[in-house]
Design an enzyme around this catalytic site. Structure first.
Site, PDB file in Angstrom:
ATOM      1  N   TYR A   1     -14.469 -12.550   1.424  1.00 12.76           N
ATOM      2  CA  TYR A   1     -15.123 -11.280   1.097  1.00 12.76           C
ATOM      3  C   TYR A   1     -16.447 -11.511   0.369  1.00 12.76           C
ATOM      4  CZ  TYR A   1     -11.391  -7.966   2.334  1.00 12.76           C
ATOM      5  OH  TYR A   1     -10.487  -7.180   3.008  1.00 12.76           O
TER       6      TYR A   1
ATOM      7  N   ARG B   1       0.829  -1.212   0.000  1.00  9.85           N
ATOM      8  CA  ARG B   1       0.000   0.000   0.000  1.00  9.85           C
ATOM      9  C   ARG B   1       0.866   1.265   0.000  1.00  9.85           C
ATOM     10  NH1 ARG B   1      -3.678  -1.733   4.667  1.00  9.85           N
ATOM     11  NH2 ARG B   1      -5.000  -3.340   3.780  1.00  9.85           N
TER      12      ARG B   1
ATOM     13  N   ARG C   1      -3.879   6.198   0.739  1.00 11.17           N
ATOM     14  CA  ARG C   1      -4.511   7.332   1.394  1.00 11.17           C
ATOM     15  C   ARG C   1      -3.612   8.137   2.325  1.00 11.17           C
ATOM     16  NH1 ARG C   1      -9.540   4.581   4.108  1.00 11.17           N
ATOM     17  NH2 ARG C   1      -8.076   2.839   4.118  1.00 11.17           N
TER      18      ARG C   1
ATOM     19  N   ASP D   1      -6.846  -3.371  -6.889  1.00 11.16           N
ATOM     20  CA  ASP D   1      -7.443  -3.926  -5.676  1.00 11.16           C
ATOM     21  C   ASP D   1      -7.671  -5.414  -5.878  1.00 11.16           C
ATOM     22  OD1 ASP D   1      -9.985  -4.515  -3.754  1.00 11.16           O
ATOM     23  OD2 ASP D   1      -8.836  -2.808  -3.016  1.00 11.16           O
TER      24      ASP D   1
ATOM     25  N   ARG E   1      -8.500  11.274  -5.220  1.00 15.06           N
ATOM     26  CA  ARG E   1      -9.729  10.632  -4.750  1.00 15.06           C
ATOM     27  C   ARG E   1     -10.870  11.623  -4.535  1.00 15.06           C
ATOM     28  NH1 ARG E   1     -12.415   7.864  -3.966  1.00 15.06           N
ATOM     29  NH2 ARG E   1     -12.455   6.562  -2.105  1.00 15.06           N
TER      30      ARG E   1
END
Length: 377
Positions: A176, A44, A48, A95, A57
């Site tokens: 998931y 990552r 963010r 992702d 974003r």
């Protein structure tokens, strides 16, 4: 200014030739070759915690960024730009949940919550909604936008560092798809394992087939190494991991190695320390460790498992990501300790991904510390 965006280049989707690689430290280390220092990158590393990522974003939905090659390229390169000369690999911005999307499921990224499946698989009959067995289904067609992002990014990197591709592993993706998002107990997904084991195996097998083709497609598009994320491995006990995770990890790795034997392949089975020996004997070249295992113990166990074999397994990891909330002095000290504990055949990384509230300058301290601490004479 760190992270400042340069003028954008026109997209380039030519896979016939790519810029010459200038820094092959990561690739040499992943093949088990001796290196002058440990290569370093971070899971990552595009995300963010970077203000330049957050600026993108503001204007674009998460999956819009994933599905737009030019945006995915820009986000992938942002950390390389900010930490010029400190990162030894880039990883394509995407992702793991693009695979369930390709198989016909709707996935949303909810701000402050994370991934959400509006219509998850609640019982084995729901599997009929998946489209991967339908006539005309093509993994490459469904995920071509990822391939284009990889190709475009290879050109945009201009050979600075190698580009990694990745995918989620079957058990993690299945969890998931059944839970509908993250979970504290994984009770719904694990119910399938124990109440509907044959249906679970069939679903895991279908996911594995899609992931295997997808990873080979990433190599064809320009990925120079691959990582498979079994993020929820630690939610399984040893016997269940051996039945519902390891066979599918090994199957994917064998397929990729048959099609692309030159491409280093990493597995990150978070929390599955009990399976180090089995993973060492699988077709993977690199095992990525989380922060809850001593690298010395991992090195000993992996070496003992491979004793008498020609195989040399490389280890990756494994600084606790929350250490980046500490002071620069603490980060330096603990990074130095980590590098000493790993010794040789090591790729430096965190034990999991960067967090949204991390200070970007604290990651710089980590990267600089790896450079300083891992140099060999």
């Amino acid at each position: 200014m760190p992270g400042e965006n340069p003028p954008s280049l026109p997209p380039n989707f030519d896979t016939a030739s790519f810029p010459k690689l200038q820094n092959d430290l990561y690739l040499r280390a992943a093949r088990g070759e001796k290196t002058e220092r440990a290569p370093v990158w971070c899971m990552r590393q595009a995300g963010r915690y970077l203000p330049e990522f957050r600026a993108i974003r503001v204007e674009h939905d998460f999956f819009r960024v994933c599905r737009t090659p030019e945006l995915a390229t820009e986000v992938t390169i942002q950390p390389l730009r900010r930490y010029a000369g400190l990162l030894d690999a880039a990883i394509i911005f995407s992702d793991i949940l693009v695979v369930p999307q390709a198989m016909g499921m709707q996935v949303e990224m909810v701000p402050g919550k994370g991934p959400h499946f509006p219509d998850p698989l609640r019982d084995p009959h729901d599997v009929s909604r998946l489209v991967d067995l339908e006539e005309g289904f093509s993994v490459d067609k469904e995920l071509d936008y990822v391939y284009k992002a990889i190709t475009n990014t290879r050109h945009a990197l201009q050979g600075q560092v190698p580009l990694l591709g990745f995918a989620g592993a079957p058990w993690t993706l299945m969890a998931y798809m059944i839970e509908g998002g993250g979970s504290k107990t994984f009770a719904l997904a694990k119910t399938w394992l124990f109440k509907h084991p044959e249906a679970a195996r069939q679903l895991l097998s279908r996911i594995a087939d899609v992931v295997a083709v997808y990873l080979v497609g990433q190599v064809r598009a320009g990925a120079q190494a691959l990582q498979l994320f079994e993020s929820w491995a630690g939610e399984l006990g040893p016997a269940d991991f051996a039945q519902f995770s390891l066979p599918y990890l090994s199957r994917i790795a064998a397929f990729v190695k048959q099609k692309a034997p030159h491409v280093p392949l990493t597995v990150f089975a978070k929390g599955a320390h009990y399976a180090l020996e089995q993973l060492a004997l699988s077709p993977f070249d690199v095992i990525s460790l989380d922060w809850t295992i001593d690298p010395r113990e991992a090195r000993r166990r992996v070496d003992e498992a491979c004793a008498g074999l020609s195989k040399k397994v490389v280890l990756q990891g494994n600084l606790d990501p929350t250490l980046l909330f500490g002071s620069p002095d603490v980060i330096r000290k603990r990074t130095e300790e980590m590098c000493r504990a790993f010794g040789s055949a090591h790729i430096a990384n965190l034990g999991h991904g960067m967090m949204p509230t991390h200070d970007p300058e604290h990651l710089r301290v980590f990267l600089e510390s790896v450079h300083a601490a891992s140099k060999t004479s």
